[in-house]
Design an enzyme around this catalytic site. Structure first.
Site, PDB file in Angstrom:
ATOM      1  CG  HIS A  46      -7.144   6.848   3.686  1.00 12.79           C
ATOM      2  ND1 HIS A  46      -5.987   7.487   3.386  1.00 12.79           N
ATOM      3  CD2 HIS A  46      -7.258   5.841   2.783  1.00 12.79           C
ATOM      4  CE1 HIS A  46      -5.400   6.905   2.344  1.00 12.79           C
ATOM      5  NE2 HIS A  46      -6.164   5.906   1.959  1.00 12.79           N
ATOM      6  CD  GLU A 106      -5.050   3.610   5.033  1.00  9.97           C
ATOM      7  OE1 GLU A 106      -6.042   2.886   5.011  1.00  9.97           O
ATOM      8  OE2 GLU A 106      -4.367   3.855   4.037  1.00  9.97           O
ATOM      9  CG  ASN A 127      -7.057   0.370  -1.459  1.00 10.84           C
ATOM     10  OD1 ASN A 127      -7.032  -0.485  -2.327  1.00 10.84           O
ATOM     11  ND2 ASN A 127      -6.084   1.230  -1.271  1.00 10.84           N
ATOM     12  CG  HIS A 139      -6.453   4.698  -2.296  1.00 10.76           C
ATOM     13  ND1 HIS A 139      -5.479   4.295  -1.429  1.00 10.76           N
ATOM     14  CD2 HIS A 139      -6.071   4.283  -3.525  1.00 10.76           C
ATOM     15  CE1 HIS A 139      -4.531   3.676  -2.110  1.00 10.76           C
ATOM     16  NE2 HIS A 139      -4.863   3.652  -3.380  1.00 10.76           N
ATOM     17  CG  ASP A 195      -2.205   0.678   1.114  1.00 10.10           C
ATOM     18  OD1 ASP A 195      -2.427   1.303   0.062  1.00 10.10           O
ATOM     19  OD2 ASP A 195      -3.007   0.665   2.071  1.00 10.10           O
ATOM     20  CG  HIS A 196      -1.173   5.040   0.718  1.00 12.32           C
ATOM     21  ND1 HIS A 196      -1.483   6.116  -0.071  1.00 12.32           N
ATOM     22  CD2 HIS A 196      -2.354   4.440   1.022  1.00 12.32           C
ATOM     23  CE1 HIS A 196      -2.786   6.172  -0.242  1.00 12.32           C
ATOM     24  NE2 HIS A 196      -3.341   5.162   0.401  1.00 12.32           N
TER      25      HIS A 196
HETATM   26 ZN   LIG Z   1      -5.278   4.624   0.505  1.00 13.26          ZN
END
Ligand SMILES: [Zn+2]
Length: 358
Positions: free
Chosen positions: A225, A181, A286, A264, A108-109
């Site tokens: 998020h 997040e 996600n 996202h 992820d990120h």
């Molecule tokens: Zn994300």
């Protein structure tokens, strides 16, 4: 023709990742990506995918990967995040086939300051490729959305050239996902920065397509998020149509959705917003916050309902000599969390229309 006719069960890589996303695009569904922090959480998502007959994306955040290795480990040079991501990848690779569904293994990120984490994972991909002919991971995300667009594209391109050689997919982010997040707080970003422009998508598409077709774009369309009370930022999945139309005109594509898009901050979204996003070319969504909560629910309810069986190893309302082992065994109470997470994952497969696609 089902998905298993064109892609194998287990972790997929290289051309098979493209086939899975292309199949999702053609059949108008998106694949949910669940964040993994332990083997139990990974197993829950795999169980749900098997039950829903859906492909699956399992992903590790930088913090989640460190947790997988062990929260006590030092991580000053991303060593725990690298070791945890690699360990989780090997674990998932070794069991995924048993569940009979194609699995995209993703990270992820990764912001600019976390690039050492990315470098460590990519080195592991290259090493695994030397041994087996395929990368360890299916796909990685680079999130340089806080940097100027030119720099974002330039750094992504540099990595993409390396990734293309070993068949690793790249997900990149342009525009900012709001909310908070994993320690990245974008709760105070100005609203206009949350909406990506079609010209930006074209710049990325044009640049990356020179290297490989194996990439996707997480474009900001008001995503946040976490789950919050309705606020000022609204989700505008209709904007994604403009991106697709803009790129289609530039390349004269016969595809309705030439760009693979990623959604996202899917937790807490309305079903209508999700289906509009999917219609406009979203192939991955996600889901983290909602499955975190779902995993807790089963454990919470078990502990609350069985409280009198959990206060000591021996002795409960049925007798002071009665043993409580069958209540405090982690296989019992963790399993309750797994069951509620499986249910929430199945809802995600259904919402994204990815059930019964094998
Ligand atoms: Zn994300």
């Amino acid at each position: 023709m089902g998905l298993l006719d064109i892609a194998p069960a287990g972790v997929v890589s290289g051309k098979d990742v493209y086939k899975v996303f292309d199949y999702a695009r053609e059949h108008k569904f998106a694949i949910p990506a669940f964040n993994i922090t332990t083997s139990s959480v990974a197993n829950s998502a795999l169980e749900a995918a098997r039950d829903a007959k859906s492909p699956l994306i399992l992903q590790l955040s930088q913090g989640g990967a460190a947790f997988f290795a062990g929260k006590s480990l030092p991580n000053d040079n991303q060593q725990a995040s690298i070791a945890g991501a690699v360990a989780a990848a090997h674990y998932i690779r070794s069991i995924a086939k048993q569940y009979g569904v194609p699995v995209i293994l993703h990270s992820d990120h990764c912001a600019k300051k976390l690039l050492p984490w990315f470098d460590g994972m990519l080195a592991a991909d290259e090493e695994y490729f030397k041994q087996t002919g395929e990368p360890l991971f299916s796909s990685h995300m680079l999130d340089l959305s806080e940097e100027p667009k030119e720099e974002n594209i330039e750094i992504c391109r540099k990595y993409l050239e390396r990734m293309a050689k070993i068949g690793v997919w790249l997900e990149m982010e342009i525009g900012i996902t709001g909310g908070e997040e994993d320690g990245v707080n974008n709760e105070h970003v100005h609203n206009s920065a949350l909406y990506t422009q079609p010209e930006d998508i074209w710049d990325i598409y044009k640049s990356f397509s020179e290297i490989t077709p194996n990439f996707s774009i997480a474009a900001g369309f008001g995503n946040v998020h976490g789950v919050y009370k309705p606020g000022n930022v609204s989700l505008r999945p209709e904007l994604l149509r403009e991106h697709q139309d803009y790129v289609r005109k530039q390349v004269n594509s016969d595809k309705e959705n030439p760009v693979f898009l990623v959604f996202h901050g899917g937790s807490g979204s309305e079903k209508s917003e999700i289906s509009e996003a999917v219609k406009n070319g979203v192939v991955k969504m996600n889901v983290d916050t909602d499955t975190q909560y779902a995993y807790l629910e089963g454990i919470r309810d078990f502990v609350l309902n069985k409280k009198d069986y959990l206060m000591s190893q021996v002795g409960n309302p049925e007798g002071k000599d009665k043993p409580n082992k069958k209540f405090y065994d982690p296989r019992v109470w963790l399993r309750e969390g797994e069951k509620t997470m499986v249910k929430r994952c199945v809802v995600a497969f259904n919402d994204l229309n990815s059930s019964n696609k094998l």
